[in-house]
Design a protein around this motif. Structure first.
Motif, short mmCIF file in Angstrom:
data_model
loop_
_atom_site.label_atom_id
_atom_site.label_comp_id
_atom_site.label_asym_id
_atom_site.label_seq_id
_atom_site.Cartn_x
_atom_site.Cartn_y
_atom_site.Cartn_z
N ARG A 143 0.97 -1.17 -0.03
CA ARG A 143 -0.14 0.11 0.12
C ARG A 143 0.87 1.18 -0.02
O ARG A 143 0.43 2.48 -0.20
CB ARG A 143 -0.91 0.03 1.25
CG ARG A 143 -1.92 -0.98 1.23
CD ARG A 143 -2.82 -0.97 2.71
NE ARG A 143 -3.88 -1.77 2.46
CZ ARG A 143 -5.14 -1.16 2.09
NH1 ARG A 143 -5.16 0.08 1.91
NH2 ARG A 143 -6.24 -1.92 2.20
N GLY A 144 2.17 1.26 0.06
CA GLY A 144 3.02 2.24 0.01
C GLY A 144 3.62 2.87 1.41
O GLY A 144 4.34 3.75 1.31
N VAL A 145 3.48 2.06 2.54
CA VAL A 145 4.04 2.57 3.70
C VAL A 145 5.30 2.27 3.74
O VAL A 145 5.91 1.14 3.28
CB VAL A 145 3.26 1.77 4.79
CG1 VAL A 145 3.85 2.05 6.37
CG2 VAL A 145 1.76 2.23 5.12
N ARG A 146 6.01 3.19 4.31
CA ARG A 146 7.69 2.98 4.16
C ARG A 146 7.99 2.98 5.61
O ARG A 146 7.69 3.87 6.69
CB ARG A 146 8.14 4.32 3.83
CG ARG A 146 7.95 4.36 2.17
CD ARG A 146 8.80 5.65 1.67
NE ARG A 146 10.15 6.10 2.26
CZ ARG A 146 10.57 7.19 2.00
NH1 ARG A 146 10.02 8.26 1.23
NH2 ARG A 146 11.56 7.52 2.56
N PHE A 147 8.86 1.88 6.17
CA PHE A 147 9.02 1.54 7.28
C PHE A 147 10.49 2.18 7.79
O PHE A 147 11.21 2.67 7.05
CB PHE A 147 9.25 0.07 7.61
CG PHE A 147 7.73 -0.45 7.71
CD1 PHE A 147 7.10 -0.51 8.65
CD2 PHE A 147 7.48 -0.96 6.39
CE1 PHE A 147 5.83 -1.09 8.91
CE2 PHE A 147 5.84 -1.57 6.21
CZ PHE A 147 5.08 -1.49 7.40
N GLU A 148 10.29 2.86 9.06
CA GLU A 148 11.51 3.49 9.62
C GLU A 148 12.75 2.63 10.03
O GLU A 148 12.52 1.45 10.50
CB GLU A 148 11.10 4.27 10.69
CG GLU A 148 10.11 5.39 10.47
CD GLU A 148 10.87 6.51 10.12
OE1 GLU A 148 11.69 7.02 10.23
OE2 GLU A 148 10.19 7.01 8.92
N THR A 149 14.08 3.12 10.11
CA THR A 149 14.88 2.38 10.65
C THR A 149 15.22 2.91 12.04
O THR A 149 15.27 4.40 12.27
CB THR A 149 16.31 2.78 10.11
OG1 THR A 149 16.50 2.14 8.82
CG2 THR A 149 17.77 2.19 10.85
N VAL A 150 14.93 2.19 13.00
CA VAL A 150 15.16 2.86 14.60
C VAL A 150 15.99 1.81 15.33
O VAL A 150 16.00 0.73 15.49
CB VAL A 150 13.57 2.46 15.35
CG1 VAL A 150 13.52 2.97 16.70
CG2 VAL A 150 12.65 3.06 14.60
N ASP A 151 17.02 2.72 15.75
CA ASP A 151 18.09 1.92 16.76
C ASP A 151 17.97 2.68 18.01
O ASP A 151 17.73 4.03 18.14
CB ASP A 151 19.53 2.44 16.08
CG ASP A 151 19.71 1.78 14.66
OD1 ASP A 151 19.13 0.46 14.51
OD2 ASP A 151 20.18 2.10 13.67
N ALA A 152 17.81 1.72 19.25
CA ALA A 152 17.73 2.32 20.46
C ALA A 152 18.62 1.52 21.30
O ALA A 152 19.00 0.34 20.76
CB ALA A 152 16.36 2.32 20.73
N PRO A 153 19.01 2.08 22.46
CA PRO A 153 19.84 0.97 23.44
C PRO A 153 19.08 -0.44 23.56
O PRO A 153 17.74 -0.63 23.66
CB PRO A 153 19.62 1.94 24.69
CG PRO A 153 19.47 3.31 24.40
CD PRO A 153 18.64 3.32 23.26
N GLY A 154 19.78 -1.28 23.19
CA GLY A 154 19.23 -2.72 23.35
C GLY A 154 18.84 -3.26 22.17
O GLY A 154 18.38 -4.46 22.22
N PHE A 155 18.39 -2.57 20.89
CA PHE A 155 17.96 -3.03 19.85
C PHE A 155 18.58 -2.11 18.49
O PHE A 155 18.46 -1.06 18.78
CB PHE A 155 16.55 -3.51 19.70
CG PHE A 155 15.65 -2.33 19.67
CD1 PHE A 155 15.10 -2.08 18.62
CD2 PHE A 155 15.25 -1.87 21.14
CE1 PHE A 155 14.06 -0.64 18.57
CE2 PHE A 155 14.34 -0.74 21.07
CZ PHE A 155 14.10 -0.13 19.74
#
Length: 138
Positions: free
Chosen positions: A84-96
């Protein structure tokens, strides 16, 4: 449950600077239609829960997850939303951190219940709200 709030229910409210743009995003990208609408707001129903998108002059900081879904088959949901065109984010946080496919394994994370954590992805809606989707890891 103790106290007055323990007997209540929780409702998420997401700000939108452009309510019509938000309505189109939730319809076209997520396949959701308002359950109810009033001047300045849209109410959506997902399963037994509700969330509202409301007209706001404020801007979402988008620096933390503001709403999340818990699903049984994250891969299928991601495939549908990408189509459907949703773009997913790169998320980097402590522990993952997200892998090359956009998924993260978040050990011991709530809100997944009765699990040791969740596989998760994040995207932004048309208004910059950061939204997560997780699947419990047992």
């Amino acid at each position: 449950m103790s106290g007055a709030l323990g007997r209540g229910s929780v409702a998420t409210r997401l700000p939108a600077q452009d309510l019509e743009r938000a309505r189109r995003f939730y319809s076209e990208k997520l396949g959701l239609e308002p359950f109810d609408e009033r001047p300045g707001g849209l109410l959506y129903r997902c399963g037994d829960s509700f969330f509202a998108v409301f007209q706001s002059t404020g801007v979402s900081p988008g620096t933390f997850t503001q709403m999340g879904w818990e699903v049984e088959d994250l891969d299928a949901v991601v495939d549908e939303l990408r189509a459907r065109g949703v773009r997913f984010e790169t998320v980097d946080a402590p522990g993952f951190r997200t892998d090359e496919h956009g998924f993260a394994l978040v050990e011991g994370n709530y809100p997944s219940k009765h699990s040791r954590g969740e596989r998760a992805v994040w995207f932004r809606d048309s208004e910059g709200n950061l939204i997560g989707i997780g699947q419990p890891v047992h």
